[in-house]
Scaffold this motif. Sequence first.
Motif, PDB file in Angstrom:
ATOM      1  N   THR A  38      48.887 -44.503 -24.546  1.00  0.00           N
ATOM      2  CA  THR A  38      49.959 -45.496 -24.661  1.00  0.00           C
ATOM      3  C   THR A  38      50.979 -45.300 -23.537  1.00  0.00           C
ATOM      4  N   ASP A  39      51.310 -44.053 -23.256  1.00  0.00           N
ATOM      5  CA  ASP A  39      52.245 -43.753 -22.170  1.00  0.00           C
ATOM      6  C   ASP A  39      51.724 -44.306 -20.842  1.00  0.00           C
ATOM      7  N   THR A  40      50.429 -44.190 -20.625  1.00  0.00           N
ATOM      8  CA  THR A  40      49.827 -44.692 -19.393  1.00  0.00           C
ATOM      9  C   THR A  40      49.936 -46.217 -19.316  1.00  0.00           C
ATOM     10  N   LEU A  41      49.745 -46.885 -20.436  1.00  0.00           N
ATOM     11  CA  LEU A  41      49.927 -48.336 -20.465  1.00  0.00           C
ATOM     12  C   LEU A  41      51.377 -48.699 -20.154  1.00  0.00           C
ATOM     13  N   ARG A  42      52.309 -47.885 -20.621  1.00  0.00           N
ATOM     14  CA  ARG A  42      53.730 -48.140 -20.331  1.00  0.00           C
ATOM     15  C   ARG A  42      54.040 -47.948 -18.846  1.00  0.00           C
ATOM     16  N   ILE A  43      53.329 -47.061 -18.197  1.00  0.00           N
ATOM     17  CA  ILE A  43      53.463 -46.933 -16.744  1.00  0.00           C
ATOM     18  C   ILE A  43      52.928 -48.204 -16.088  1.00  0.00           C
ATOM     19  N   ALA A  44      51.790 -48.677 -16.568  1.00  0.00           N
ATOM     20  CA  ALA A  44      51.161 -49.878 -15.996  1.00  0.00           C
ATOM     21  C   ALA A  44      52.038 -51.119 -16.159  1.00  0.00           C
ATOM     22  N   THR A  45      52.770 -51.216 -17.263  1.00  0.00           N
ATOM     23  CA  THR A  45      53.622 -52.390 -17.474  1.00  0.00           C
ATOM     24  C   THR A  45      54.944 -52.278 -16.722  1.00  0.00           C
ATOM     25  N   GLY A  46      55.235 -51.107 -16.184  1.00  0.00           N
ATOM     26  CA  GLY A  46      56.505 -50.894 -15.513  1.00  0.00           C
ATOM     27  C   GLY A  46      57.608 -50.477 -16.474  1.00  0.00           C
ATOM     28  N   GLU A  47      57.279 -50.367 -17.756  1.00  0.00           N
ATOM     29  CA  GLU A  47      58.265 -49.934 -18.744  1.00  0.00           C
ATOM     30  C   GLU A  47      58.696 -48.487 -18.503  1.00  0.00           C
ATOM     31  N   ASN A 113      51.607 -62.654 -14.894  1.00  0.00           N
ATOM     32  CA  ASN A 113      52.021 -62.252 -13.543  1.00  0.00           C
ATOM     33  C   ASN A 113      50.816 -61.700 -12.779  1.00  0.00           C
ATOM     34  N   PRO A 114      49.852 -62.559 -12.417  1.00  0.00           N
ATOM     35  CA  PRO A 114      48.598 -62.065 -11.843  1.00  0.00           C
ATOM     36  C   PRO A 114      48.750 -61.324 -10.509  1.00  0.00           C
ATOM     37  N   GLU A 115      49.859 -61.534  -9.818  1.00  0.00           N
ATOM     38  CA  GLU A 115      50.071 -60.848  -8.538  1.00  0.00           C
ATOM     39  C   GLU A 115      50.843 -59.531  -8.696  1.00  0.00           C
ATOM     40  N   LEU A 116      51.245 -59.208  -9.915  1.00  0.00           N
ATOM     41  CA  LEU A 116      52.059 -58.025 -10.170  1.00  0.00           C
ATOM     42  C   LEU A 116      51.333 -56.745  -9.766  1.00  0.00           C
ATOM     43  N   LYS A 117      52.102 -55.825  -9.190  1.00  0.00           N
ATOM     44  CA  LYS A 117      51.626 -54.470  -8.923  1.00  0.00           C
ATOM     45  C   LYS A 117      52.680 -53.518  -9.470  1.00  0.00           C
ATOM     46  N   THR A 118      52.235 -52.476 -10.141  1.00  0.00           N
ATOM     47  CA  THR A 118      53.140 -51.445 -10.634  1.00  0.00           C
ATOM     48  C   THR A 118      52.650 -50.098 -10.112  1.00  0.00           C
ATOM     49  N   ILE A 119      53.569 -49.164 -10.006  1.00  0.00           N
ATOM     50  CA  ILE A 119      53.295 -47.874  -9.352  1.00  0.00           C
ATOM     51  C   ILE A 119      52.714 -46.853 -10.317  1.00  0.00           C
ATOM     52  N   HIS A 120      51.617 -46.257  -9.911  1.00  0.00           N
ATOM     53  CA  HIS A 120      51.089 -45.054 -10.554  1.00  0.00           C
ATOM     54  C   HIS A 120      51.426 -43.897  -9.622  1.00  0.00           C
ATOM     55  N   ALA A 121      51.847 -42.787 -10.188  1.00  0.00           N
ATOM     56  CA  ALA A 121      52.325 -41.659  -9.384  1.00  0.00           C
ATOM     57  C   ALA A 121      51.285 -41.145  -8.383  1.00  0.00           C
ATOM     58  N   TYR A 122      49.989 -41.250  -8.708  1.00  0.00           N
ATOM     59  CA  TYR A 122      48.943 -40.716  -7.838  1.00  0.00           C
ATOM     60  C   TYR A 122      48.075 -41.777  -7.184  1.00  0.00           C
TER      61      TYR A 122
END
Length: 149
Positions: A38-47, A113-122
């Motif tokens: 779930t935490d990983t999904l929250r990273i993906a959403t930008g939350e 938001n099909p063009e959205l990009k969110t940051i993953h640390a690695y």
Amino acid sequence: MFIETDLETVLSHLNKLTADKKPAWGKMSAQRMVEHLTDTLRIATGENPQQLLIPEDKVERMVAFLYTDKPMAQDMQVPFAKEDTPLRHEELELAIDEFVEVYLDFQELFAENPELKTIHAYYGPLNYEQWDLLHKKHLTHHFTQFGII
């Protein structure tokens, strides 16, 4: 080779999990693993926004890994997934409910938001396709860890 990320498939595996299930490696409990997903999904959403933790010139190689059939390494230690993170829920079923809620948020956000990009640390900035590839590897990694795949 990797699990499909549609909710029905993911839940078919999560529903095999029991609170007392021990991992084949690592120290996470079954519930902590679900909360970590779930935490990983929250990273993906930008939350839960992340800073890039690798040099920018390594991002391309890391993203290329997502497109391979290579699994994630066992016993990886990452700063955003500490094994001593307190549990948020009183029981596994509530953690799975939270996962479903955040999974649906993730799907809705990227559909709108099909063009959205969110940051993953690695892996750096990821679009939906790349997050989906990461989730396939990540789910397969943890479901293998707990013997539910």
